[in-house]
Motif scaffolding. Structure first.
Motif, PDB file in Angstrom:
ATOM      1  N   UNK A  42      36.138  25.152 -38.552  1.00 30.90           N
ATOM      2  CA  UNK A  42      34.676  25.903 -38.551  1.00 30.90           C
ATOM      3  C   UNK A  42      34.853  27.285 -38.482  1.00 30.90           C
ATOM      4  N   UNK A  43      34.337  27.721 -39.601  1.00 36.99           N
ATOM      5  CA  UNK A  43      34.425  29.321 -39.620  1.00 36.99           C
ATOM      6  C   UNK A  43      32.820  29.940 -39.467  1.00 36.99           C
ATOM      7  N   UNK A  44      31.876  29.307 -39.337  1.00 37.43           N
ATOM      8  CA  UNK A  44      30.485  29.825 -39.154  1.00 37.43           C
ATOM      9  C   UNK A  44      29.564  28.725 -38.583  1.00 37.43           C
ATOM     10  N   UNK A  45      28.670  29.126 -37.738  1.00 41.49           N
ATOM     11  CA  UNK A  45      27.474  28.437 -37.212  1.00 41.49           C
ATOM     12  C   UNK A  45      26.481  29.307 -37.081  1.00 41.49           C
ATOM     13  N   UNK A  46      25.367  28.538 -37.419  1.00 36.86           N
ATOM     14  CA  UNK A  46      23.973  29.392 -37.236  1.00 36.86           C
ATOM     15  C   UNK A  46      22.834  28.295 -36.720  1.00 36.86           C
ATOM     16  N   UNK A  47      22.182  28.637 -35.918  1.00 39.00           N
ATOM     17  CA  UNK A  47      21.005  27.801 -35.406  1.00 39.00           C
ATOM     18  C   UNK A  47      19.848  28.501 -35.522  1.00 39.00           C
ATOM     19  N   UNK A  48      18.665  27.981 -35.925  1.00 39.78           N
ATOM     20  CA  UNK A  48      17.542  28.702 -36.071  1.00 39.78           C
ATOM     21  C   UNK A  48      16.233  27.928 -35.906  1.00 39.78           C
ATOM     22  N   UNK A  49      15.394  28.469 -35.264  1.00 38.70           N
ATOM     23  CA  UNK A  49      13.968  27.936 -35.056  1.00 38.70           C
ATOM     24  C   UNK A  49      12.987  28.893 -35.736  1.00 38.70           C
ATOM     25  N   UNK A  50      12.487  28.100 -36.688  1.00 40.48           N
ATOM     26  CA  UNK A  50      11.516  28.946 -37.713  1.00 40.48           C
ATOM     27  C   UNK A  50      10.317  27.921 -37.719  1.00 40.48           C
ATOM     28  N   UNK A  51       9.139  28.752 -37.574  1.00 40.74           N
ATOM     29  CA  UNK A  51       7.944  28.032 -38.002  1.00 40.74           C
ATOM     30  C   UNK A  51       6.855  28.446 -36.987  1.00 40.74           C
ATOM     31  N   UNK A  52       5.826  27.652 -36.856  1.00 41.17           N
ATOM     32  CA  UNK A  52       4.757  27.856 -36.057  1.00 41.17           C
ATOM     33  C   UNK A  52       3.630  28.715 -36.593  1.00 41.17           C
ATOM     34  N   UNK A  53       2.544  28.798 -36.245  1.00 40.57           N
ATOM     35  CA  UNK A  53       1.218  29.210 -36.902  1.00 40.57           C
ATOM     36  C   UNK A  53       1.579  30.863 -37.147  1.00 40.57           C
ATOM     37  N   UNK A  54       2.329  31.612 -36.502  1.00 36.12           N
ATOM     38  CA  UNK A  54       2.235  33.156 -36.598  1.00 36.12           C
ATOM     39  C   UNK A  54       3.641  33.382 -37.214  1.00 36.12           C
ATOM     40  N   UNK A  58      13.677  32.707 -34.723  1.00 34.69           N
ATOM     41  CA  UNK A  58      14.968  32.874 -33.962  1.00 34.69           C
ATOM     42  C   UNK A  58      16.023  32.380 -34.673  1.00 34.69           C
ATOM     43  N   UNK A  59      16.955  33.247 -35.032  1.00 34.59           N
ATOM     44  CA  UNK A  59      18.154  33.205 -35.866  1.00 34.59           C
ATOM     45  C   UNK A  59      19.378  33.443 -34.957  1.00 34.59           C
ATOM     46  N   UNK A  60      20.460  32.733 -34.837  1.00 31.28           N
ATOM     47  CA  UNK A  60      21.504  32.986 -34.125  1.00 31.28           C
ATOM     48  C   UNK A  60      22.788  32.644 -34.999  1.00 31.28           C
ATOM     49  N   UNK A  61      23.562  33.636 -35.325  1.00 28.52           N
ATOM     50  CA  UNK A  61      24.819  33.351 -36.305  1.00 28.52           C
ATOM     51  C   UNK A  61      26.127  33.702 -35.508  1.00 28.52           C
ATOM     52  N   UNK A  62      26.961  32.747 -35.499  1.00 33.44           N
ATOM     53  CA  UNK A  62      28.239  33.004 -34.759  1.00 33.44           C
ATOM     54  C   UNK A  62      29.285  32.710 -35.677  1.00 33.44           C
ATOM     55  N   UNK A  63      30.366  33.562 -35.643  1.00 30.21           N
ATOM     56  CA  UNK A  63      31.564  33.703 -36.143  1.00 30.21           C
ATOM     57  C   UNK A  63      32.649  33.905 -35.265  1.00 30.21           C
ATOM     58  N   UNK A  64      33.867  33.590 -35.550  1.00 32.52           N
ATOM     59  CA  UNK A  64      35.101  33.660 -34.686  1.00 32.52           C
ATOM     60  C   UNK A  64      34.918  35.058 -34.075  1.00 32.52           C
ATOM     61  N   UNK A  65      34.568  36.050 -34.688  1.00 32.39           N
ATOM     62  CA  UNK A  65      34.644  37.363 -33.710  1.00 32.39           C
ATOM     63  C   UNK A  65      33.426  37.978 -33.434  1.00 32.39           C
ATOM     64  N   UNK A  66      31.979  37.228 -33.679  1.00 28.69           N
ATOM     65  CA  UNK A  66      30.657  38.039 -33.173  1.00 28.69           C
ATOM     66  C   UNK A  66      29.618  36.976 -33.153  1.00 28.69           C
ATOM     67  N   UNK A  67      28.733  37.304 -32.283  1.00 33.34           N
ATOM     68  CA  UNK A  67      27.295  36.648 -32.335  1.00 33.34           C
ATOM     69  C   UNK A  67      26.071  37.570 -32.618  1.00 33.34           C
TER      70      UNK A  67
END
Length: 162
Positions: A42-54, A58-67
């Motif tokens: 695994x080299x990269x993981x992202x998790x996002x929550x996008x949508x809603x009326x407005x 929320x987007x989170x990107x994780x690599x071996x050396x940073x978040x």
């Protein structure tokens, strides 16, 4: 005046050939190290929550050396970001619950954005493949590893990004 046009024409023609050659050399440099890596690592993981009326996101990107985390509300033009470096031990702890051999088994569910809902999207990259899941929490059998990743991530993230 004609020589100036001729020189500019030659410069333009020369750059048209030089620039693609430059980028093609750059690509070979990128491809060679990837062949030496474990194709299931695994080299990269992202998790996002996008949508809603407005337009919440929320987007989170994780690599071996940073978040890197960002969140906001599009309708209100609100945007915040947060980043931190991580070490190899934290990276291993974060990805410990994810088994690459099982990634093809995780099922996505239909999007909820069309009814002002929020979609949870995961992207997990290996040198071999990129896996994308939308609302996979409905797959109770296989979602467990992604849920555990989120729990580990929440131990690191500031409260406002959890």
């Amino acid at each position: 005046m004609v020589p100036a046009i001729k020189n500019n024409y030659l410069k333009l023609l020369f750059s048209m050939f030089l620039v693609p050659a430059f980028f093609s050399c750059d690509k070979t440099k990128e491809q060679n190290p990837a062949t030496h890596k474990n194709p299931n690592e695994i080299t990269f993981i992202s998790v996002s929550n996008i949508g809603g009326g407005q337009g919440d996101y929320k987007i989170i990107k994780v690599t071996k050396d940073s978040i890197h985390a960002e969140k906001g509300i599009t309708a209100r033009q609100i945007h915040k970001e947060w980043s931190t470096a991580i070490n190899a031990q934290i990276w291993k702890q974060l990805i410990s619950s994810i088994h690459t051999k099982d990634l093809d088994e995780i099922q996505s569910s239909p999007s909820k954005q069309s009814v002002d809902g929020i979609d949870e999207t995961f992207q997990i990259r290996t040198p071999k493949k990129s896996h994308i899941y939308v609302n996979s929490y409905a797959d109770t059998l296989h979602y467990r590893q992604l849920k555990q990743f989120k729990e580990q991530l929440n131990l690191i993230l500031p409260t406002e990004y959890q």
